[in-house]
Design a protein around this motif. Structure first.
Motif, PDB file in Angstrom:
ATOM      1  N   GLN A  14       0.811  -1.221   0.000  1.00 32.99           N
ATOM      2  CA  GLN A  14       0.000   0.000   0.000  1.00 32.99           C
ATOM      3  C   GLN A  14       0.847   1.276   0.000  1.00 32.99           C
ATOM      4  O   GLN A  14       0.511   2.263   0.649  1.00 32.99           O
ATOM      5  N   THR A 125      -3.343   5.407  10.461  1.00 29.80           N
ATOM      6  CA  THR A 125      -4.676   5.549   9.883  1.00 29.80           C
ATOM      7  C   THR A 125      -5.240   4.168   9.590  1.00 29.80           C
ATOM      8  O   THR A 125      -4.493   3.193   9.471  1.00 29.80           O
ATOM      9  N   THR A 127      -7.841   1.763   7.137  1.00 29.20           N
ATOM     10  CA  THR A 127      -8.525   1.663   5.857  1.00 29.20           C
ATOM     11  C   THR A 127      -8.973   0.221   5.657  1.00 29.20           C
ATOM     12  O   THR A 127      -8.788  -0.634   6.519  1.00 29.20           O
ATOM     13  N   THR A 128      -9.576  -0.060   4.501  1.00 28.96           N
ATOM     14  CA  THR A 128     -10.041  -1.412   4.207  1.00 28.96           C
ATOM     15  C   THR A 128      -9.875  -1.691   2.724  1.00 28.96           C
ATOM     16  O   THR A 128      -9.953  -0.774   1.896  1.00 28.96           O
ATOM     17  N   SER A 129      -9.649  -2.947   2.398  1.00 29.72           N
ATOM     18  CA  SER A 129      -9.559  -3.370   1.003  1.00 29.72           C
ATOM     19  C   SER A 129     -10.663  -4.368   0.647  1.00 29.72           C
ATOM     20  O   SER A 129     -11.019  -4.509  -0.517  1.00 29.72           O
ATOM     21  N   SER A 142      -0.114   6.102   1.565  1.00 31.50           N
ATOM     22  CA  SER A 142      -1.140   5.500   0.722  1.00 31.50           C
ATOM     23  C   SER A 142      -0.471   4.963  -0.528  1.00 31.50           C
ATOM     24  O   SER A 142       0.712   5.213  -0.780  1.00 31.50           O
ATOM     25  N   GLU A 169     -11.341   0.723  -1.479  1.00 32.34           N
ATOM     26  CA  GLU A 169     -11.275   2.024  -0.804  1.00 32.34           C
ATOM     27  C   GLU A 169      -9.838   2.547  -0.753  1.00 32.34           C
ATOM     28  O   GLU A 169      -9.595   3.744  -0.915  1.00 32.34           O
ATOM     29  N   ASN A 170      -8.877   1.639  -0.541  1.00 33.57           N
ATOM     30  CA  ASN A 170      -7.492   2.095  -0.411  1.00 33.57           C
ATOM     31  C   ASN A 170      -6.831   2.447  -1.754  1.00 33.57           C
ATOM     32  O   ASN A 170      -5.664   2.781  -1.796  1.00 33.57           O
TER      33      ASN A 170
END
Length: 226
Positions: A14, A125, A127-129, A142, A169-170
């Motif tokens: 990521q 932070t 996030t989700t995949s 990111s 989302e990522n």
């Protein structure tokens, strides 16, 4: 394909681990050890499986669900996780941590708020995949940042020469950064909103290959005609 890719520069984990074609690290960022300690405790409390990404290896603790850990390799195509008793005590300093559970509601409604608080306290932070996955990584990082770092090294202008493909989302910032951002047919609403083009074809239907065939020359052609 694996052999070809191994000889190319890449943006991995990521955007947290970026290397040139020789394997020299261009950019990397890791989570503080304190974040791993707290994350492992939260995973245990919610009975979630946790893995840690470090360079080209993945670590897991012995409390993980064997089926979910097997899917890391069999479904995701990632390296087989290396088992340790404790990620915090026996593993390296990780680039990011991934939490997995088939209880999607628990991840979203119960676990994510706690991880968001943990992230705020540790310069990170969340996030989700996938719906069954949550990730915690250093704040400000990111896929987009990693891609920009690599483009800078290669002399590529992202706003004129970069084609980006995504479905999660990522991928949002990366799709927005690129000259042409393409969302797969199975993409999340966040990814679709960030993209310039939305395909009907999904990732599993060869959407990435189709996008490269259709749009890889589009940016340069537009430049030539302007």
């Amino acid at each position: 394909m694996r052999e070809i890719l191994s000889k190319l520069p890449g943006v991995f984990i990521q955007g947290l681990y970026c290397v040139d074609a020789d394997g020299t690290v261009i950019f990397e960022k890791k989570l503080p050890k304190e974040a791993t300690i707290a994350s492992e405790a939260i995973a245990a409390r919610f009975n979630a499986t946790i893995i840690g990404n470090y360079e080209d290896a993945i670590y897991c603790n012995t409390a993980g669900d064997p089926q979910l850990l097997d899917e890391v390799n069999s479904l995701w195509g990632e390296p087989v996780p290396i088992p340790v008793d404790s990620l915090a005590n026996d593993g390296p300093q990780f680039h990011k941590l991934v939490f997995m559970s088939n209880d999607v509601d628990m991840l979203r409604d119960d676990m994510r708020p706690e991880l968001e608080l943990l992230a705020k306290e540790n310069g990170a932070t969340v996030t989700t995949s996938f719906p069954t996955v949550l990730e915690i990584l250093p704040e400000g990082c990111s896929k987009a940042l990693g891609v920009r770092k690599l483009c800078e090294k290669l002399g590529v202008d992202p706003g004129k020469e970069l084609l980006a493909l995504g479905d999660a989302e990522n991928d949002k910032e990366m799709l927005e950064t690129a000259c042409i951002g393409v969302a797969m047919g199975n993409a999340s609403p966040v990814a679709k909103a960030a993209a310039d083009i939305e395909l009907v074809e999904t990732s599993s239907q060869g959407g990435a290959g189709l996008a490269m065939e259709r749009y890889s020359k589009l940016g340069s052609e537009e430049d030539d005609s302007s």
